[in-house]
Every structure is written in C-alpha cells, then in structure tokens.
Design an enzyme around this catalytic site. Structure first.
Site, PDB file in Angstrom:
ATOM      1  N   TYR A 188     -28.588  32.423  29.075  1.00  0.00           N
ATOM      2  CA  TYR A 188     -27.168  32.714  28.513  1.00  0.00           C
ATOM      3  C   TYR A 188     -26.696  34.150  28.675  1.00  0.00           C
ATOM      4  O   TYR A 188     -25.935  34.570  29.450  1.00  0.00           O
ATOM      5  CB  TYR A 188     -27.270  32.175  27.009  1.00  0.00           C
ATOM      6  CG  TYR A 188     -26.069  32.614  26.132  1.00  0.00           C
ATOM      7  CD1 TYR A 188     -24.539  32.308  26.813  1.00  0.00           C
ATOM      8  CD2 TYR A 188     -25.964  33.165  24.796  1.00  0.00           C
ATOM      9  CE1 TYR A 188     -23.757  32.864  25.883  1.00  0.00           C
ATOM     10  CE2 TYR A 188     -24.802  33.343  24.288  1.00  0.00           C
ATOM     11  CZ  TYR A 188     -23.665  33.227  24.845  1.00  0.00           C
ATOM     12  OH  TYR A 188     -22.580  33.317  23.927  1.00  0.00           O
ATOM     13  N   VAL A 189     -27.391  34.894  28.158  1.00  0.00           N
ATOM     14  CA  VAL A 189     -26.965  36.392  27.889  1.00  0.00           C
ATOM     15  C   VAL A 189     -27.059  37.063  29.472  1.00  0.00           C
ATOM     16  O   VAL A 189     -26.365  37.654  30.254  1.00  0.00           O
ATOM     17  CB  VAL A 189     -27.561  37.242  26.873  1.00  0.00           C
ATOM     18  CG1 VAL A 189     -26.988  38.565  27.105  1.00  0.00           C
ATOM     19  CG2 VAL A 189     -27.239  36.662  25.595  1.00  0.00           C
ATOM     20  N   SER A 191     -37.874  28.215  32.208  1.00  0.00           N
ATOM     21  CA  SER A 191     -38.407  27.772  31.123  1.00  0.00           C
ATOM     22  C   SER A 191     -37.338  27.175  30.048  1.00  0.00           C
ATOM     23  O   SER A 191     -37.444  26.187  29.384  1.00  0.00           O
ATOM     24  CB  SER A 191     -39.531  28.594  30.294  1.00  0.00           C
ATOM     25  OG  SER A 191     -39.008  29.879  29.928  1.00  0.00           O
ATOM     26  N   PHE A 232     -38.863  34.468  24.742  1.00  0.00           N
ATOM     27  CA  PHE A 232     -38.588  32.851  24.158  1.00  0.00           C
ATOM     28  C   PHE A 232     -37.795  33.659  22.892  1.00  0.00           C
ATOM     29  O   PHE A 232     -38.143  34.846  22.164  1.00  0.00           O
ATOM     30  CB  PHE A 232     -39.932  32.212  23.706  1.00  0.00           C
ATOM     31  CG  PHE A 232     -40.597  31.675  24.620  1.00  0.00           C
ATOM     32  CD1 PHE A 232     -39.919  31.017  25.897  1.00  0.00           C
ATOM     33  CD2 PHE A 232     -41.962  31.804  25.021  1.00  0.00           C
ATOM     34  CE1 PHE A 232     -40.516  30.489  26.588  1.00  0.00           C
ATOM     35  CE2 PHE A 232     -42.551  31.171  26.000  1.00  0.00           C
ATOM     36  CZ  PHE A 232     -41.775  30.618  26.920  1.00  0.00           C
ATOM     37  N   TYR A 280     -40.914  36.051  15.967  1.00  0.00           N
ATOM     38  CA  TYR A 280     -39.824  36.502  17.018  1.00  0.00           C
ATOM     39  C   TYR A 280     -39.533  37.720  16.731  1.00  0.00           C
ATOM     40  O   TYR A 280     -39.601  38.627  17.827  1.00  0.00           O
ATOM     41  CB  TYR A 280     -38.895  35.441  17.025  1.00  0.00           C
ATOM     42  CG  TYR A 280     -37.473  35.875  17.755  1.00  0.00           C
ATOM     43  CD1 TYR A 280     -37.467  36.120  19.244  1.00  0.00           C
ATOM     44  CD2 TYR A 280     -36.127  36.329  17.203  1.00  0.00           C
ATOM     45  CE1 TYR A 280     -36.720  36.723  19.914  1.00  0.00           C
ATOM     46  CE2 TYR A 280     -35.252  36.723  17.942  1.00  0.00           C
ATOM     47  CZ  TYR A 280     -35.178  37.051  19.145  1.00  0.00           C
ATOM     48  OH  TYR A 280     -34.100  37.541  19.755  1.00  0.00           O
ATOM     49  N   LYS A 303     -40.173  41.198  19.239  1.00  0.00           N
ATOM     50  CA  LYS A 303     -39.144  42.101  19.742  1.00  0.00           C
ATOM     51  C   LYS A 303     -39.408  43.650  19.367  1.00  0.00           C
ATOM     52  O   LYS A 303     -39.264  44.439  19.877  1.00  0.00           O
ATOM     53  CB  LYS A 303     -37.708  41.622  19.417  1.00  0.00           C
ATOM     54  CG  LYS A 303     -37.389  40.160  20.046  1.00  0.00           C
ATOM     55  CD  LYS A 303     -37.112  40.765  21.544  1.00  0.00           C
ATOM     56  CE  LYS A 303     -36.773  39.662  22.387  1.00  0.00           C
ATOM     57  NZ  LYS A 303     -36.142  39.924  23.777  1.00  0.00           N
ATOM     58  N   SER A 348     -24.799  21.196   9.000  1.00  0.00           N
ATOM     59  CA  SER A 348     -25.304  21.731   7.848  1.00  0.00           C
ATOM     60  C   SER A 348     -24.976  23.014   7.721  1.00  0.00           C
ATOM     61  O   SER A 348     -25.169  23.936   8.505  1.00  0.00           O
ATOM     62  CB  SER A 348     -26.912  21.532   8.157  1.00  0.00           C
ATOM     63  OG  SER A 348     -27.303  20.171   8.204  1.00  0.00           O
ATOM     64  N   VAL A 349     -24.498  23.323   6.449  1.00  0.00           N
ATOM     65  CA  VAL A 349     -24.437  24.877   5.879  1.00  0.00           C
ATOM     66  C   VAL A 349     -25.407  25.059   5.044  1.00  0.00           C
ATOM     67  O   VAL A 349     -25.674  24.330   3.873  1.00  0.00           O
ATOM     68  CB  VAL A 349     -22.713  24.944   5.043  1.00  0.00           C
ATOM     69  CG1 VAL A 349     -22.633  26.201   4.437  1.00  0.00           C
ATOM     70  CG2 VAL A 349     -21.883  24.475   6.187  1.00  0.00           C
ATOM     71  N   ARG A 405     -22.051  36.776   9.167  1.00  0.00           N
ATOM     72  CA  ARG A 405     -22.720  37.269  10.213  1.00  0.00           C
ATOM     73  C   ARG A 405     -21.713  37.982  11.150  1.00  0.00           C
ATOM     74  O   ARG A 405     -20.462  37.965  11.073  1.00  0.00           O
ATOM     75  CB  ARG A 405     -23.356  36.024  10.804  1.00  0.00           C
ATOM     76  CG  ARG A 405     -24.636  35.430  10.417  1.00  0.00           C
ATOM     77  CD  ARG A 405     -25.636  36.330  10.316  1.00  0.00           C
ATOM     78  NE  ARG A 405     -26.627  35.635   9.500  1.00  0.00           N
ATOM     79  CZ  ARG A 405     -26.946  35.812   8.168  1.00  0.00           C
ATOM     80  NH1 ARG A 405     -26.351  36.317   7.613  1.00  0.00           N
ATOM     81  NH2 ARG A 405     -28.065  35.063   7.547  1.00  0.00           N
TER      82      ARG A 405
HETATM   83  N1  LIG Z   1     -28.488  34.870  22.057  1.00  0.00           N
HETATM   84  C1  LIG Z   1     -28.560  35.595  20.965  1.00  0.00           C
HETATM   85  O1  LIG Z   1     -27.835  35.468  20.240  1.00  0.00           O
HETATM   86  C2  LIG Z   1     -29.566  36.629  20.965  1.00  0.00           C
HETATM   87  C3  LIG Z   1     -29.398  37.420  19.899  1.00  0.00           C
HETATM   88  C4  LIG Z   1     -30.344  38.623  19.988  1.00  0.00           C
HETATM   89  C5  LIG Z   1     -31.255  39.020  21.072  1.00  0.00           C
HETATM   90  N2  LIG Z   1     -31.375  37.994  22.103  1.00  0.00           N
HETATM   91  C6  LIG Z   1     -32.030  38.197  23.187  1.00  0.00           C
HETATM   92  O2  LIG Z   1     -31.486  38.301  24.253  1.00  0.00           O
HETATM   93  C7  LIG Z   1     -32.487  37.697  25.589  1.00  0.00           C
HETATM   94  C8  LIG Z   1     -31.527  36.571  26.208  1.00  0.00           C
HETATM   95  O3  LIG Z   1     -31.399  35.541  25.223  1.00  0.00           O
HETATM   96  P1  LIG Z   1     -30.543  34.177  25.428  1.00  0.00           P
HETATM   97  O4  LIG Z   1     -29.875  33.787  24.394  1.00  0.00           O
HETATM   98  O5  LIG Z   1     -29.857  34.301  26.721  1.00  0.00           O
HETATM   99  O6  LIG Z   1     -31.901  33.190  25.752  1.00  0.00           O
HETATM  100  P2  LIG Z   1     -32.274  32.058  26.759  1.00  0.00           P
HETATM  101  O7  LIG Z   1     -33.278  31.160  26.264  1.00  0.00           O
HETATM  102  O8  LIG Z   1     -30.863  31.385  27.090  1.00  0.00           O
HETATM  103  O9  LIG Z   1     -32.577  33.045  28.052  1.00  0.00           O
HETATM  104  C9  LIG Z   1     -33.898  33.646  28.361  1.00  0.00           C
HETATM  105  C10 LIG Z   1     -34.190  33.247  29.820  1.00  0.00           C
HETATM  106  O10 LIG Z   1     -35.609  33.900  30.308  1.00  0.00           O
HETATM  107  C11 LIG Z   1     -36.282  32.961  30.820  1.00  0.00           C
HETATM  108  N3  LIG Z   1     -37.749  33.328  30.563  1.00  0.00           N
HETATM  109  C12 LIG Z   1     -38.420  33.109  29.408  1.00  0.00           C
HETATM  110  N4  LIG Z   1     -39.613  33.534  29.660  1.00  0.00           N
HETATM  111  C13 LIG Z   1     -39.863  34.008  30.833  1.00  0.00           C
HETATM  112  C14 LIG Z   1     -40.834  34.404  31.442  1.00  0.00           C
HETATM  113  N5  LIG Z   1     -42.104  34.566  31.035  1.00  0.00           N
HETATM  114  N6  LIG Z   1     -40.620  34.651  32.809  1.00  0.00           N
HETATM  115  C15 LIG Z   1     -39.396  34.524  33.709  1.00  0.00           C
HETATM  116  N7  LIG Z   1     -38.219  33.920  32.765  1.00  0.00           N
HETATM  117  C16 LIG Z   1     -38.611  34.121  31.458  1.00  0.00           C
HETATM  118  C17 LIG Z   1     -35.873  31.844  30.268  1.00  0.00           C
HETATM  119  O11 LIG Z   1     -35.995  30.654  31.368  1.00  0.00           O
HETATM  120  C18 LIG Z   1     -34.276  31.923  30.251  1.00  0.00           C
HETATM  121  O12 LIG Z   1     -33.566  31.706  31.276  1.00  0.00           O
HETATM  122  C19 LIG Z   1     -33.636  37.188  24.976  1.00  0.00           C
HETATM  123  O13 LIG Z   1     -34.611  38.250  25.149  1.00  0.00           O
HETATM  124  C20 LIG Z   1     -33.380  37.244  23.296  1.00  0.00           C
HETATM  125  O14 LIG Z   1     -34.320  37.508  22.396  1.00  0.00           O
HETATM  126  C21 LIG Z   1     -30.374  36.843  21.952  1.00  0.00           C
END
Ligand SMILES: NC(=O)c1ccc[n+]([C@@H]2O[C@H](COP(=O)([O-])OP(=O)(O)OC[C@H]3O[C@@H](n4cnc5c(N)ncnc54)[C@H](O)[C@@H]3O)[C@@H](O)[C@H]2O)c1
Length: 326
Positions: free
Chosen positions: A13-14, A36, A74, A139, A143, A202-203, A217
């Site tokens: 996503y991000v 993954s 993850f 988790y 981090k 669900s709230v 939030r």
């Molecule tokens: N989405 C949120 O609200 C949020 C908030 C705080 C922090 N984060 C952090 O931002 C980052 C991205 O989050 P997201 O929501 O996009 O998650 P996401 O699961 O959509 O993206 C993570 C990506 O990393 C890849 N990945 C995981 N392990 C891997 C590995 N060992 N080698 C190669 N690729 C691997 C996955 O296939 C996936 O495409 C993460 O590190 C997450 O902890 C996200």
C-alpha cells in the site's frame, strides 16, 4: 536532480504510492518485494520490479543506488501477538540483512517506515518524538528495535537516516490504494460494508473518555505521507538518525469516521458495539511539529471527507485492478 532508489515493499500500500511519487518526480525506481502481502499490479508503471526478499538484498544492491526507502515488513498487530517470531525474523532480521547489504554496497541513505505503535500507551494527548516508547505488541517492538538498529548504524557507520513514524495512513492515490488481507484498518473495513462484502462494522468500545466514547485516531492521507518521504530523502544527513512523527495533529473518533463513510458512500453502514480491545489507547494523535520544522512538510489533504472519498473511489474501482495505469 534525479536519483536512483531501491523501494523495498513497493508492491504494498504505502510503498507503491511512494514509488509512484518518485517515478512522477523523474527518479529511477527499483521495487524489491516478495509479494507476501503485496500485489504485482500495484507496482507503478515506470518502476523496475524485482520479486525477491530483503533478506537477499545484497544480490541486487550496488553503489549505483542513491538511497533505500524501506517499507517491507509484516504489520498486522494481532498476528504479531500470535506469532511474534514471524515479526522478529522478517522485520528485524530482514532489516539487519538490508543494512548489511547497504553498508557493503556503499549505499548510505535510508528512509524507514516506523510507526506510532512504537509508543504504545500514549503518555500525552499530542505525541512527540520525545515521548516514551513502550510498544504493546511484538509488531511495535520489532519496529522500535529497527529504529534502534538504525540509530547505531548512523552513529557508527555514518548512515544518513530518517525514520517516519506514521499514524493511521488512509486514502488512495490513483490506482494505488489499501488492500490488506486480512484487512484490519477502519476505513477499508467500513468500505467493505458499503460494498456489501461485510455485513456490519464492529466498534471496539464506546465508553472511552472521549467526546463520543469511541477511540480517537489521527488519519493521514497516503499522498501527504508520500510527499514526506521525498522531503526526507533531501533532509537526510550523514551520521544522523532523524525520527519524525507523521500525522495531521487532528483526531477523529471512530464514530466520526463511520458517519463520514455513510455520507460519502450513501450506505447506512450498520455498526455493532463490541467490547474494548486490550491495548487500544483512547486517543492517539501526532504532533507533527518536527516534520514541519526539519522536513518542511505540510499536509494538504487533512480533510477526512476527502481522504474517505479517495479510498472509496479506489475500492469501488476494484482496488486498482480495473484501471492500473490511470
Ligand atoms: N498502513 C499503515 O497504516 C501503517 C502505519 C504505520 C506504519 N506502517 C508501515 O509502513 C510499511 C508499509 O505498510 P503497508 O500498509 O503498505 O503494508 P503492506 O503489507 O501493504 O506492504 C508491505 C510490503 O512489503 C512486502 N514484504 C514484506 N516482507 C518482505 C520481505 N521480507 N522482502 C520483500 N518484501 C517484503 C509485502 O509483500 C508488501 O508488498 C510497513 O513497514 C508498515 O509497518 C504502515
């Protein structure tokens, strides 16, 4: 000046939204993702794609890269409680291998996706980077461990590093948007109800000490977040590990988000009041003063209705599968 960047997790996503911003700014982008939890079609047109793991980053990293933007991890809090070893291995072990590969290749700039989950139960209403870090899940702990690793790498080996501690990321950017499986984030879950894929929302708790009793939030638009990454690349300084919160500094309650989704989608979105979840703080809102000051970052999409409307547009169009290049 255009640069060459490795984006780990750029099929997620991000990472996909940031990769798209980098491509649009004229940079050369390589996405490294093992798919993954990511999706091949989320990788933006114009980026090179390597299907591989960060644990093997040394196979691809070389001195031609200017920096690494590291999203791969993850990130399911509940799963991390049930299977902590999976989180230590991938998030911490994987990042260790990535840092080793960067050092060996001479790639000396890193932007890392940290999280508000490193703070745990907040000590103040508006969280600053000086607040205590006491994560309540493996988790968050994984981090925080990576943040500590990066601090050491900067001090000992001159890495230029920025950790961005995201609060609740939401919204979409063109064909890049949120689809986690299982989904655990409030806005996409509500949109699943609006799409008829889920009966109700669900709230978790309506008896918190907040104006309407539900948790508050800080929601930040993923495109605002992406812009902060480009600014972080420019602000990174050799030997320094800069940590910045990223949020709007405005809290919205779960009930306000539910109401906004009803308004945007026109769907009644039935809700079921469930008990509080352990470890869910009443209020989690960022002070983004440091990001303003050090990165020159200013969010421009802080309006909740706009954030929900963008996420709804993405969800309605089949989660990016229908118009991959628009
Ligand atoms: N989405 C949120 O609200 C949020 C908030 C705080 C922090 N984060 C952090 O931002 C980052 C991205 O989050 P997201 O929501 O996009 O998650 P996401 O699961 O959509 O993206 C993570 C990506 O990393 C890849 N990945 C995981 N392990 C891997 C590995 N060992 N080698 C190669 N690729 C691997 C996955 O296939 C996936 O495409 C993460 O590190 C997450 O902890 C996200």
């Amino acid at each position: 000046m255009s640069g060459k960047y490795l984006v780990t997790g750029g099929a997620g996503y991000v990472g996909s939204v940031v990769a798209r911003h980098l491509v649009e700014a004229g940079h050369s982008v390589t996405v490294l993702d093992d798919l993954s939890t990511g999706f091949r079609e989320a990788v933006p047109a114009g980026a090179e794609f390597i299907e591989g793991r960060i644990q093997e980053a040394a196979r691809w990293l070389d001195a031609s890269y200017d920096a690494v933007l590291h999203f791969a991890a993850f990130s399911q809090v509940g799963e991390s409680v049930a299977r902590p070893e999976k989180y230590w291995s991938n998030n911490v072990g994987g990042t260790m291998a990535l840092l080793d590969a960067m050092r060996a290749a001479g790639v000396r700039t890193l932007v890392f996706s940290s999280t508000a989950a490193t703070y745990g139960e907040p000590a103040s209403a508006l969280l600053t980077e000086a607040d205590p870090t006491a994560p309540t899940s493996p988790y968050g702990a994984s981090k925080l461990a990576v943040d500590h690793m990066i601090t050491g790498e900067a001090a000992a080996h001159g890495l230029a590093a920025v950790s961005l501690r995201y609060f609740n990321v939401a919204g979409a950017y063109g064909s890049c948007g949120e689809r986690h499986d299982p989904e655990s984030h409030l806005i996409p879950l509500l949109l699943q109800v609006a799409l008829g894929e889920r009966e109700s929302i669900s709230v978790f708790g309506d008896d918190y000490p907040t104006p309407d009793g539900t948790c508050v939030r800080d929601y930040i638009h993923v495109a605002d977040l992406a812009e902060a990454h480009l600014l972080a690349l420019a602000a990174a300084t050799a030997g320094e590990h800069l940590i910045c919160n990223l949020g709007n500094g405005n809290g919205f309650s779960v009930r306000e988000v539910v109401e906004t989704v009803r308004k945007v989608t026109g769907h009644p979105v039935p809700e079921v009041i469930a008990g509080r979840r352990p470890g869910d703080p009443a209020v989690l809102v960022a002070s983004a003063a440091r990001a303003h000051e050090r990165l020159g970052w200013q969010p421009s999409r802080a309006d909740l209705e706009g954030i929900v409307a963008d996420a709804w547009d993405f969800a309605r169009r089949g989660h990016g599968r229908e118009n991959p290049d628009d």
